[in-house]
Write a protein that holds these residues in place. Structure first.
Motif, PDB file in Angstrom:
ATOM      1  N   UNK A   4       1.354  -1.023  -0.297  1.00 14.72           N
ATOM      2  CA  UNK A   4      -0.220  -0.210  -0.015  1.00 14.72           C
ATOM      3  C   UNK A   4       0.629   1.345  -0.005  1.00 14.72           C
ATOM      4  N   UNK A   5       1.967   1.770   0.635  1.00 14.86           N
ATOM      5  CA  UNK A   5       2.701   2.583   0.681  1.00 14.86           C
ATOM      6  C   UNK A   5       3.133   2.777  -1.014  1.00 14.86           C
ATOM      7  N   UNK A   6       3.832   1.659  -1.645  1.00 14.33           N
ATOM      8  CA  UNK A   6       4.185   1.972  -2.114  1.00 14.33           C
ATOM      9  C   UNK A   6       2.970   1.962  -3.263  1.00 14.33           C
ATOM     10  N   UNK A   7       1.919   2.416  -3.752  1.00 11.60           N
ATOM     11  CA  UNK A   7       1.111   2.782  -4.015  1.00 11.60           C
ATOM     12  C   UNK A   7       0.643   1.525  -5.220  1.00 11.60           C
ATOM     13  N   UNK A   8       1.078   0.289  -5.465  1.00 15.45           N
ATOM     14  CA  UNK A   8       1.293  -0.380  -6.086  1.00 15.45           C
ATOM     15  C   UNK A   8       1.477  -1.446  -5.415  1.00 15.45           C
ATOM     16  N   UNK A   9       0.085  -2.767  -5.168  1.00 15.39           N
ATOM     17  CA  UNK A   9       0.456  -3.889  -4.655  1.00 15.39           C
ATOM     18  C   UNK A   9       1.036  -4.714  -5.742  1.00 15.39           C
ATOM     19  N   UNK A  10       1.520  -4.696  -6.916  1.00 17.06           N
ATOM     20  CA  UNK A  10       2.300  -5.613  -7.063  1.00 17.06           C
ATOM     21  C   UNK A  10       4.105  -5.030  -7.013  1.00 17.06           C
ATOM     22  N   UNK A  11       4.190  -3.639  -6.403  1.00 16.60           N
ATOM     23  CA  UNK A  11       5.624  -3.793  -6.672  1.00 16.60           C
ATOM     24  C   UNK A  11       6.348  -2.331  -7.296  1.00 16.60           C
ATOM     25  N   UNK A  33      15.428   1.842  -2.022  1.00 15.95           N
ATOM     26  CA  UNK A  33      13.899   2.527  -1.757  1.00 15.95           C
ATOM     27  C   UNK A  33      12.916   1.294  -1.150  1.00 15.95           C
ATOM     28  N   UNK A  34      11.139   2.167  -1.274  1.00 19.81           N
ATOM     29  CA  UNK A  34       9.914   1.448  -0.812  1.00 19.81           C
ATOM     30  C   UNK A  34       9.302   0.319  -1.528  1.00 19.81           C
ATOM     31  N   UNK A  35      10.038   0.699  -2.882  1.00 19.52           N
ATOM     32  CA  UNK A  35      10.259  -0.674  -3.667  1.00 19.52           C
ATOM     33  C   UNK A  35      10.885  -1.635  -3.380  1.00 19.52           C
ATOM     34  N   UNK A  36      12.264  -1.548  -2.911  1.00 21.96           N
ATOM     35  CA  UNK A  36      12.982  -2.512  -2.811  1.00 21.96           C
ATOM     36  C   UNK A  36      12.764  -3.165  -1.490  1.00 21.96           C
ATOM     37  N   UNK A  37      12.237  -2.647  -0.369  1.00 20.13           N
ATOM     38  CA  UNK A  37      11.566  -2.951   0.703  1.00 20.13           C
ATOM     39  C   UNK A  37      10.221  -4.281  -0.014  1.00 20.13           C
ATOM     40  N   UNK A  38       9.945  -3.823  -0.713  1.00 15.11           N
ATOM     41  CA  UNK A  38       9.053  -4.698  -0.993  1.00 15.11           C
ATOM     42  C   UNK A  38       8.972  -5.684  -1.294  1.00 15.11           C
ATOM     43  N   UNK A  39      10.153  -5.420  -2.415  1.00 13.58           N
ATOM     44  CA  UNK A  39      10.656  -6.501  -3.127  1.00 13.58           C
ATOM     45  C   UNK A  39      11.376  -8.111  -2.534  1.00 13.58           C
TER      46      UNK A  39
END
Length: 788
Positions: free
Chosen positions: A615-622, A654-660
């Motif tokens: 949610x924080x990245x704005x895209x559940x697919x990251x 970054x936040x997407x790296x956190x998601x990955x």
């Protein structure tokens, strides 16, 4: 000559007459012939008169011939007029000429297709004259009627007048003195007349501009003019351009070896490479440095490289026998206009990297349009070159000269103002672009700028630039520049008494040491940073530091301490209602449980963290970009490696790296728990994120997990392919820990498939990589697998 011939004839005639006279007188005196002529006695009354007549005739003929030769004859035809002189005024080729194969081929190709004028252009010190003179000598057979040379003096700032040059060229062609004077137009007409119809090569060395060179071009259809110039000569369309750039590294090393001696270069190859790069790969600089080293009996390449390492003294050392690199650049600097000199001085405060128009404008205190025009003029003068849209690059030695001129020609207050504007512009550039457009050069120049700011007392600017640049520097292989930067900030913090800056510097140093695998130092610095932030107002910084400390303790195998730090950070996030921070701490806890072989606890933490991060990245697919948050993602990559793999992960946290990372960790947890289907889904999703953002090391770790998954399924062929893909990704990233782990995984896979020889090869590679990382224990463990 005639008298000699007459004497010879008279002597010969006398000898011939003496024989018959003697034979005639002998019978008269003695009554008989000599015994040899006895059979001719009956014919004596007739033979003697005949012999006398023949002898007399021979004598008469000889005398007649001599008289005939004495008679005057018609004058011989006049000798042909002497051919005009063959002028050859070329200087001798330089010794130890190396490289320039591409440029030489380009010139010869232009000559073959009939170009009558060729301009060899380039920055000072690139070897334009050396190449042109060498080519002129090689082309000599094609121009048998003369090779002319003229030094036009453009680089010295004292260009010769076309009239003076034409007078000298006419003299070299054999023109009489009265033709060597007059107006430039008259001299040019005479020069064209004398070169028409002839095969003449003309070398115009060091032309100041296109107008000077154009006035000296010959008229002969078969003439060739080679022109060298520091100017680009864009206004001389008659001449085909062959630009020179610095040498390649192999050619520069070959020149260094040729001048200094091959034994010295081969004995210290790394130092030799450092020396030629300190010379900017310029032939003039390399030749001078090599000559200076050779002149000292004990001169070693390491000594030369050491002297050239210090930037402020480099131009001083690049001089020998009255020739200096500084002089070549100073002449070019003096030829600039006042505004362009001021712009170049301002660029001396900029980093040794591509400079944007915006940063250059800040340095010069000009608007961007005016600055862009000035940069274009510097490019025309070969003192800068375009390196991309609105981006220019200065040669290192040009930048050093600009820095010298800034120090010598600018008041201290003005110099400080220039540096302040450059620091502000660089910090804004890093913040605006997230550092993504920066390259390897900035990795070293940003710390240089920070240290310069501290020396000038610009502590706040140093701190701001470090904060802006750190997210990018953290993602680069090798943390030495980052350590240097934060050490400078720590110095500034101690001088200014800013406790918050001290905490930032300690945390930055701790993160950098962790990425380098220096875990004890990392724990010490992060512990001090956490203690300094205990009473700080920004609780998010405290939490981020504790989470980072927990990750480092986990990688160091200090699990209980890591668990304590992470739980403290988790409570702080919940107290502050920081859901994103809580998710990040949960991700770190999941990684800790993975290392402790507790996949169920890891899955619980990661499943709770993943939706919040998505949610924080704005895209559940990251698939959305976001800003950095805390700078700890790189530490989460050590997965059952027994080493420090994640600490050297060169990627943007970054936040997407956190998601990955969360997706990859969750996939790994499911692998440990035996849930292969959700494991593959999460790993494939993480792989797509890493590849989209170009996070090569994260891609490598994910491929390695996918390879292990396939091996657990029994698909060793597919697993081996994935391990090799992981190894290739780590090689691209330059990540030694990843190379070691992936090579060992490939070896294990080959061993299971019965390829002992291939497995041993990979084990040796893995052991070597572990040794380079200083992990001798792990290297020994891998070597024990050899031959098993």
């Amino acid at each position: 000559m005639l008298r000699t011939q007459t004497t010879a004839v008279l002597v010969t005639g006398s000898a011939l007459l003496a024989v018959p006279l003697a034979l005639a007188l002998h019978p008269a005196a003695c009554g008989t012939l000599p015994p040899v002529l006895g059979p001719l006695a009956p014919l004596a009354p007739f033979v003697w008169p005949l012999v006398a007549a023949v002898a007399a005739g021979a004598a008469y003929t000889a005398v007649r011939r001599v008289r005939t030769r004495r008679r005057p004859t018609a004058p011989p035809p006049a000798a042909p007029a002497p051919a005009p002189p063959d002028p050859t005024g070329l200087p001798a080729p330089v010794d130890h000429f190396t490289g320039r194969a591409i440029e030489t081929d380009a010139v010869l190709r232009l000559v073959r297709i009939g170009h009558r004028a060729i301009a060899v252009t380039g920055a000072p010190g690139t070897g334009k004259s050396a190449l042109a003179i060498r080519l002129a000598h090689e082309l000599r057979p094609l121009f048998p009627e003369g090779r002319l040379y003229a030094d036009l003096g453009g680089g010295r700032g004292e260009p010769s007048s076309p009239a003076a040059v034409l007078a000298g060229l006419l003299a070299a062609l054999g023109a009489p003195a009265e033709e060597q004077s007059g107006t430039a137009a008259a001299l040019a007409a005479r020069f064209r007349g004398r070169t028409a119809g002839r095969r003449v090569l003309l070398l115009l060395d060091d032309a100041a501009d296109a107008d000077q060179a154009r006035a000296l071009l010959p008229a002969g259809e078969h003439c060739l003019t080679l022109i060298t110039s520091r100017a680009a000569l864009r206004d001389l369309p008659e001449a085909a351009a062959v630009p020179l750039t610095p040498l390649t590294e192999p050619d520069a090393l070959a020149l260094l070896a040729a001048v200094a001696g091959p034994d010295r270069v081969t004995a210290e190859p790394d130092r030799a490479r450092a020396a030629v790069h300190a010379c900017g790969l310029l032939p003039l600089a390399v030749r001078i440095a090599a000559g200076a080293s050779r002149s000292r009996p004990t001169g070693q390449i390491s000594v030369l490289a050491g002297r050239l390492t210090v930037e402020r003294d480099r131009l001083h050392h690049l001089r020998a026998d009255g020739v200096a690199v500084r002089a070549a650049f100073e002449a070019a600097y003096a030829a600039l206009g006042a505004d362009d000199r001021a712009l170049l001085r301002g660029l001396g405060a900029c980093p040794a990297a591509p400079v944007t128009v915006r940063i250059a404008a800040a340095a010069a205190a000009h608007d961007t349009a005016r600055t862009r025009s000035g940069l274009d003029r510097l490019a025309d003068a070969q003192l800068a070159r375009p390196a991309g849209p609105d981006t220019y690059l200065l040669h290192d030695l040009v930048r050093l000269l600009a820095a010298e001129r800034l120090d010598h020609e600018t008041a201290p207050a003005d110099r400080r103002a220039v540096l302040e504007r450059v620091l502000t512009a660089c910090a804004a550039d890093a913040s605006a672009h997230g550092g993504r457009d920066w390259g390897v050069a900035e990795q070293h120049t940003v710390p240089h700028l920070v240290r310069a700011a501290v020396r000038e007392g610009l502590h706040r600017h140093a701190h701001e630039l470090a904060l802006a640049a750190d997210p990018w520097l953290e993602g680069r292989p090798g943390q030495a520049p980052r350590i240097a930067m934060w050490a400078a900030v720590l110095d500034a913090a101690r001088r200014s008494g800013e406790q918050g800056w001290t905490a930032h510097a300690m945390r930055g140093l701790g993160s950098a040491y962790a990425h380098e695998g220096l875990l004890d130092r990392a724990v010490d610095h992060l512990g001090m940073a956490a203690a300094l932030q205990r009473h700080a107002a920004a609780r998010t910084e405290q939490t981020a530091t504790r989470r980072l400390l927990g990750d480092v303790l986990r990688v160091a195998g200090r699990y209980e301490e890591a668990l304590r730090e992470l739980r403290t950070a988790l409570e702080a996030c919940r107290d502050a209602d920081d859901t994103v921070g809580e998710a990040e701490v949960l991700r770190s806890l999941g990684a800790l449980h993975l290392d402790r072989r507790r996949p169920d606890e890891a899955i619980d933490c990661l499943e709770r963290a993943l939706p919040v991060l998505a949610r924080h990245t704005g895209d559940t697919a990251g698939l959305a970009d976001a800003r950095r948050a805390g700078g700890t993602a790189g530490l989460a990559d050590a997965r059952n490696t027994g080493g420090t793999a994640g600490l050297a992960d060169p990627r943007h946290a970054g936040d997407t790296a956190q998601l990955a990372d969360a997706r990859r960790d969750l996939g790994t947890a499911y692998v440990q728990a035996g849930g292969f289907v959700p494991a593959e889904r999460h790993l494939r999703s993480a792989l797509a994120l890493y590849r989209r953002d170009g996070l090569t090391a994260g891609e490598g770790w994910t491929l390695r997990e996918l390879g292990r998954l396939e091996e657990l399924r029994g698909a060793y062929g597919t697993g081996g392919e994935l391990h090799r893909a992981a190894l290739a990704a780590f090689e691209r990233a330059g990540l030694g820990a990843g190379i070691a782990v992936a090579a060992e995984a490939v070896g294990d896979n080959l061993l299971v498939q019965g390829d002992q020889w291939g497995a041993d090869e990979q084990y040796r590679r893995a052991a070597a990589a572990h040794r380079l990382l200083g992990d001798d224990a792990r290297a020994a463990e891998v070597r024990r697998k050899l031959g098993t």
